[in-house]
Design a protein around this motif. Structure first.
Motif, short mmCIF file in Angstrom:
data_model
loop_
_atom_site.label_atom_id
_atom_site.label_comp_id
_atom_site.label_asym_id
_atom_site.label_seq_id
_atom_site.Cartn_x
_atom_site.Cartn_y
_atom_site.Cartn_z
N THR A 178 -1.00 15.16 7.37
CA THR A 178 -1.76 13.92 7.37
C THR A 178 -1.12 12.89 6.46
O THR A 178 -0.61 13.23 5.39
N ALA A 179 -1.14 11.64 6.89
CA ALA A 179 -0.68 10.52 6.06
C ALA A 179 -1.92 9.83 5.51
O ALA A 179 -2.81 9.44 6.28
N ILE A 180 -1.99 9.70 4.20
CA ILE A 180 -3.19 9.19 3.54
C ILE A 180 -2.86 7.91 2.79
O ILE A 180 -1.94 7.89 1.96
N GLU A 181 -3.60 6.86 3.09
CA GLU A 181 -3.42 5.59 2.39
C GLU A 181 -3.97 5.76 0.97
O GLU A 181 -5.13 6.11 0.77
N SER A 182 -3.10 5.53 -0.02
CA SER A 182 -3.39 5.94 -1.39
C SER A 182 -4.59 5.23 -2.01
O SER A 182 -5.36 5.82 -2.76
N THR A 183 -4.77 3.95 -1.72
CA THR A 183 -5.83 3.20 -2.39
C THR A 183 -7.22 3.48 -1.84
O THR A 183 -8.21 3.38 -2.55
N THR A 184 -7.29 3.85 -0.56
CA THR A 184 -8.59 4.07 0.07
C THR A 184 -8.87 5.54 0.39
O THR A 184 -10.02 5.91 0.62
N GLY A 185 -7.82 6.36 0.43
CA GLY A 185 -7.99 7.75 0.81
C GLY A 185 -8.16 7.94 2.30
O GLY A 185 -8.47 9.04 2.78
N ARG A 186 -7.94 6.88 3.07
CA ARG A 186 -8.11 6.94 4.53
C ARG A 186 -6.91 7.60 5.19
O ARG A 186 -5.76 7.32 4.85
N VAL A 187 -7.18 8.49 6.14
CA VAL A 187 -6.12 9.12 6.91
C VAL A 187 -5.61 8.12 7.94
O VAL A 187 -6.37 7.66 8.79
N VAL A 188 -4.32 7.77 7.85
CA VAL A 188 -3.76 6.74 8.73
C VAL A 188 -2.71 7.31 9.69
O VAL A 188 -2.09 6.56 10.44
N GLY A 189 -2.54 8.62 9.68
CA GLY A 189 -1.59 9.23 10.61
C GLY A 189 -1.70 10.74 10.56
O GLY A 189 -2.08 11.32 9.54
N THR A 190 -1.39 11.37 11.69
CA THR A 190 -1.43 12.84 11.76
C THR A 190 -0.27 13.34 12.61
O THR A 190 0.21 12.65 13.51
N ALA A 191 0.15 14.56 12.32
CA ALA A 191 1.16 15.25 13.13
C ALA A 191 0.69 16.67 13.33
O ALA A 191 0.53 17.43 12.37
N PHE A 192 0.42 17.05 14.58
CA PHE A 192 -0.06 18.38 14.90
C PHE A 192 1.07 19.23 15.49
O PHE A 192 1.87 18.75 16.30
N TYR A 193 1.12 20.49 15.10
CA TYR A 193 2.13 21.41 15.61
C TYR A 193 1.58 22.83 15.55
O TYR A 193 0.69 23.13 14.75
N MET A 213 0.84 -1.19 0.00
CA MET A 213 0.00 0.00 0.00
C MET A 213 0.88 1.24 0.00
O MET A 213 1.92 1.27 0.64
N GLY A 214 0.48 2.27 -0.73
CA GLY A 214 1.22 3.51 -0.76
C GLY A 214 0.64 4.51 0.20
O GLY A 214 -0.57 4.50 0.51
N VAL A 215 1.47 5.40 0.68
CA VAL A 215 1.04 6.44 1.60
C VAL A 215 1.58 7.78 1.11
O VAL A 215 2.76 7.88 0.77
N THR A 216 0.73 8.78 1.07
CA THR A 216 1.16 10.12 0.74
C THR A 216 0.95 11.02 1.95
O THR A 216 0.07 10.76 2.78
N VAL A 217 1.75 12.05 2.04
CA VAL A 217 1.65 12.98 3.16
C VAL A 217 1.27 14.35 2.62
O VAL A 217 1.87 14.83 1.66
#
Length: 232
Positions: A71-86, A1-5
């Motif tokens: 946000t980290a987004i799983e490419s095939t589903t568009g689901r957010v699988v990670g976040t970093a707040f600052y 699975m690919g992930v985009t940020v």
């Protein structure tokens, strides 16, 4: 699975994972929360569970300061699988409760990097995106509060006392970031504490900021490529 940020946009709040949307452990003034045992026992506390307040905090920062979450987004589903707040430390009320506060005036505060189950490997990607954004905006450093829980029971009691007014129900364990992760990511301790140190990642040393941006972006591309190759 690919992930985009990608940075969180105003219209993306509803896509965040449920806990991330609701938890305002960092964002709500702890003085406004009833830090009493009676409230915790009766279930009326709810001090850091407010989707309305979280959305208001995010929207306000996006409009007044700019990007405050990657946000980290799983490419095939568009689901957010990670976040970093600052954010600027002055916009993070809970930070004042830490024994190693305050955050340096020249730094932004990284409050938490959170990943969904099975996606722990995206945490470095999220941190790299935060670094690239901070450098591009001329920020000198990123600071974060670590959590060292080698003595788990004692650590929890201390954290409840310091951060939750003595009530463990006032502390969100999921929103505390491990000291070990921060150190392994290049942060250095600048205010030591056995359980809640403050760490710093300087962005203006060594390579120039342009080189650091290129390095951070390159790491994002390389890491995503590795994730894609692992699938195939």
């Amino acid at each position: 699975m690919g992930v985009t940020v990608a940075p969180l946009e105003l219209d993306g709040f509803e896509c965040l994972p449920l806990h991330t949307r609701r938890c305002v452990f960092w964002e709500v003034d702890p003085e406004a929360v009833a830090d009493t045992l009676d409230d915790a026992l009766t279930g009326s506390l709810g001090g850091f569970e407010s989707e309305f307040d979280k959305e208001a905090w995010v929207s306000g920062l996006l409009l007044e300061w700019g990007t405050c979450c990657q946000t980290a987004i799983e490419s095939t589903t568009g689901r957010v699988v990670g976040t970093a707040f600052y954010a600027p430390p002055g916009r993070v009320p809970r930070a004042k409760r830490f024994p190693t506060a305050p955050v340096s005036a020249d730094a932004v505060l990284l409050t938490k990097i959170t990943t969904e189950p099975g996606f722990d490997d995206v945490a470095p990607l999220l941190l790299d995106a935060v670094v690239a954004d901070a450098i591009g905006r001329g920020v000198r450093a990123i600071e974060a509060f670590g959590y060292s829980a080698s003595d788990a029971d004692l650590a929890k009691d201390l954290v409840a006392l310091l951060l939750g007014g003595g009530v463990s129900g006032n502390v969100c364990d999921e929103c505390l970031m491990g000291t070990e992760f921060l150190v392994s990511s290049g942060f250095e301790v600048v205010a030591d504490d056995q359980y809640l140190p403050r760490l710093r990642l300087d962005l203006d040393e060594g390579l120039g900021w342009k080189s650091q941006v290129e390095r951070a972006l390159s790491k994002l591309v390389i890491s995503e490529t590795i994730l894609l190759q692992a699938v195939h």
